[in-house]
Design a protein around this motif. Structure first.
Motif, PDB file in Angstrom:
ATOM      1  N   GLY A 122      19.177  -9.005 -51.507  1.00 26.37           N
ATOM      2  CA  GLY A 122      19.667  -8.198 -50.392  1.00 26.37           C
ATOM      3  C   GLY A 122      18.789  -8.309 -49.155  1.00 26.37           C
ATOM      4  O   GLY A 122      19.274  -8.258 -48.029  1.00 26.37           O
ATOM      5  N   LEU A 123      17.505  -8.479 -49.372  1.00 23.97           N
ATOM      6  CA  LEU A 123      16.565  -8.622 -48.253  1.00 23.97           C
ATOM      7  C   LEU A 123      16.767  -9.956 -47.543  1.00 23.97           C
ATOM      8  O   LEU A 123      16.678 -10.039 -46.317  1.00 23.97           O
ATOM      9  CB  LEU A 123      15.134  -8.498 -48.761  1.00 23.97           C
ATOM     10  N   THR A 165      16.538  -2.591 -50.217  1.00 27.22           N
ATOM     11  CA  THR A 165      16.953  -2.649 -48.812  1.00 27.22           C
ATOM     12  C   THR A 165      16.869  -1.292 -48.117  1.00 27.22           C
ATOM     13  O   THR A 165      17.293  -1.156 -46.967  1.00 27.22           O
ATOM     14  CB  THR A 165      18.391  -3.182 -48.707  1.00 27.22           C
ATOM     15  N   LYS A 215       8.017  -5.669 -50.293  1.00 28.40           N
ATOM     16  CA  LYS A 215       9.057  -4.735 -50.714  1.00 28.40           C
ATOM     17  C   LYS A 215       9.491  -5.008 -52.150  1.00 28.40           C
ATOM     18  O   LYS A 215       9.663  -4.078 -52.947  1.00 28.40           O
ATOM     19  CB  LYS A 215      10.259  -4.827 -49.766  1.00 28.40           C
ATOM     20  N   LYS A 237      26.016  -2.476 -44.036  1.00 25.36           N
ATOM     21  CA  LYS A 237      24.658  -2.978 -44.225  1.00 25.36           C
ATOM     22  C   LYS A 237      23.714  -1.884 -44.716  1.00 25.36           C
ATOM     23  O   LYS A 237      22.629  -2.180 -45.231  1.00 25.36           O
ATOM     24  CB  LYS A 237      24.127  -3.581 -42.930  1.00 25.36           C
ATOM     25  N   ASP A 238      24.111  -0.629 -44.534  1.00 21.07           N
ATOM     26  CA  ASP A 238      23.304   0.505 -44.976  1.00 21.07           C
ATOM     27  C   ASP A 238      23.643   0.930 -46.397  1.00 21.07           C
ATOM     28  O   ASP A 238      23.184   1.978 -46.862  1.00 21.07           O
ATOM     29  CB  ASP A 238      23.506   1.704 -44.040  1.00 21.07           C
ATOM     30  N   ARG A 260      17.115  -3.824 -57.082  1.00 17.26           N
ATOM     31  CA  ARG A 260      17.756  -4.636 -56.043  1.00 17.26           C
ATOM     32  C   ARG A 260      18.491  -3.747 -55.044  1.00 17.26           C
ATOM     33  O   ARG A 260      18.427  -3.969 -53.826  1.00 17.26           O
ATOM     34  CB  ARG A 260      18.730  -5.629 -56.679  1.00 17.26           C
ATOM     35  N   PRO A 276      18.630   1.525 -48.620  1.00 15.84           N
ATOM     36  CA  PRO A 276      19.973   1.894 -48.168  1.00 15.84           C
ATOM     37  C   PRO A 276      20.098   3.389 -47.895  1.00 15.84           C
ATOM     38  O   PRO A 276      19.384   4.203 -48.483  1.00 15.84           O
ATOM     39  CB  PRO A 276      20.860   1.498 -49.353  1.00 15.84           C
ATOM     40  N   ARG A 303       9.423  -9.209 -47.206  1.00 18.66           N
ATOM     41  CA  ARG A 303      10.237  -9.255 -48.427  1.00 18.66           C
ATOM     42  C   ARG A 303       9.348  -9.150 -49.664  1.00 18.66           C
ATOM     43  O   ARG A 303       9.635  -8.411 -50.600  1.00 18.66           O
ATOM     44  CB  ARG A 303      11.031 -10.557 -48.509  1.00 18.66           C
ATOM     45  N   ARG A 359      19.689  -9.816 -45.314  1.00 16.16           N
ATOM     46  CA  ARG A 359      19.425  -9.048 -44.096  1.00 16.16           C
ATOM     47  C   ARG A 359      18.370  -9.719 -43.223  1.00 16.16           C
ATOM     48  O   ARG A 359      17.891  -9.138 -42.257  1.00 16.16           O
ATOM     49  CB  ARG A 359      19.016  -7.622 -44.464  1.00 16.16           C
ATOM     50  N   VAL A 370      15.229 -10.377 -43.669  1.00 11.92           N
ATOM     51  CA  VAL A 370      13.911  -9.756 -43.636  1.00 11.92           C
ATOM     52  C   VAL A 370      12.855 -10.865 -43.753  1.00 11.92           C
ATOM     53  O   VAL A 370      12.982 -11.754 -44.602  1.00 11.92           O
ATOM     54  CB  VAL A 370      13.757  -8.752 -44.799  1.00 11.92           C
ATOM     55  N   SER A 374      24.348   0.003 -50.678  1.00 13.40           N
ATOM     56  CA  SER A 374      24.085  -0.862 -51.830  1.00 13.40           C
ATOM     57  C   SER A 374      24.989  -0.442 -52.977  1.00 13.40           C
ATOM     58  O   SER A 374      25.478   0.694 -53.013  1.00 13.40           O
ATOM     59  CB  SER A 374      22.620  -0.777 -52.275  1.00 13.40           C
TER      60      SER A 374
END
Length: 248
Positions: free
Chosen positions: A101-102, A152, A115, A77-78, A148, A154, A112, A105, A107, A80
């Motif tokens: 990706g958000l 997140t 970001k 999850k950390d 993208r 990453p 979102r 997760r 968000v 990309s």
């Protein structure tokens, strides 16, 4: 001097593709450490398994021999991934592609939106938020792909020849944008390229793979001060070392 702690550790990683009665070994006994905040670039001849190695490190490729050890607290999850051929969903807008990706997760929507708009502004995509990918140039589409990946926040970004589909001027512009963002945010970046000058321009360390089956021939530290002058003596010396390592 204290030894740095590895974010990702590969121990004797090998990969063999099997189809019917044919076996093809593309990677053999790769042991490698990736450190937090570094820009690591993998180079090697075509067919050396560079992209396969990236997919193994990122968890996209599950079938291999050996071990991939993630540092405590680091998960997929950390991470990309930026693909060579953009990998955008053509039925979604630029905004929606960056948002993907958000959403995955979970968000919250307000967060979102903030970001996504931040990343669109960073990459000069704000005016194209409602456009579909087919209406964009290759450079703009790859900006969407990188936006993208960064949306997140990453810890690790994997990049598979992200500039190879672009003309040289657009590729150089994007490399400089990527370096600027890396300096500010300091994610760990692991990238594959077949261009040695690109590797020297970007990397802290350069991992050299041999021809298939890909083995780790060398890891060269890049101590040329940034920003790096491409026509400097130091640049040419490192370029020669890399060519000799790839074609011993």
């Amino acid at each position: 001097m204290l030894k740095k702690s590895a974010l990702i550790t590969l121990e004797a990683v090998s990969k063999t593709f099997k189809e019917k009665n044919i076996e093809l070994t593309v990677l053999q006994d790769i042991s490698l450490e990736v450190f937090s905040g570094e820009f690591l670039v993998c180079v090697g001849p075509s067919g050396a398994g560079k992209s396969t190695l990236l997919r193994i490190m990122s968890g996209l490729e599950k079938s291999y021999q050996g071990k991939v050890i993630l540092n405590s607290g680091l998960t997929q999850k950390d991470m990309s991934f930026v693909f060579q051929q953009f990998a955008l969903l053509p039925w979604l807008t630029v905004y929606q592609n960056v948002e993907l990706g958000l959403i995955a997760r979970h968000v919250p929507e307000n967060e979102r939106k903030l970001k996504v708009m931040e990343e669109l502004k960073t990459f000069g995509l704000y005016k194209f938020a409602n456009a579909k990918p087919r209406g964009l140039s290759g450079g703009m589409r790859q900006r969407v792909g990188i936006a993208r990946a960064l949306a997140t926040d990453p810890k690790v970004i994997f990049m598979d020849e992200p500039f190879s589909e672009l003309d040289s001027f657009t590729a150089e512009e994007l490399r400089q944008e990527l370096l600027s963002i890396w300096h500010k945010r300091k994610p760990t970046i692991v990238m594959v390229t077949h261009l040695i000058p690109e590797a020297i321009e970007l990397a802290d360390r350069i991992a050299v793979l041999t021809a298939r089956p890909g083995k780790l021939e060398a890891i060269l530290e890049n101590k040329i001060p940034r920003p790096r002058a491409k026509r400097s003596k130091e640049f040419y010396i490192l370029e020669d070392k890399l060519y000799k390592a790839i074609q011993p």
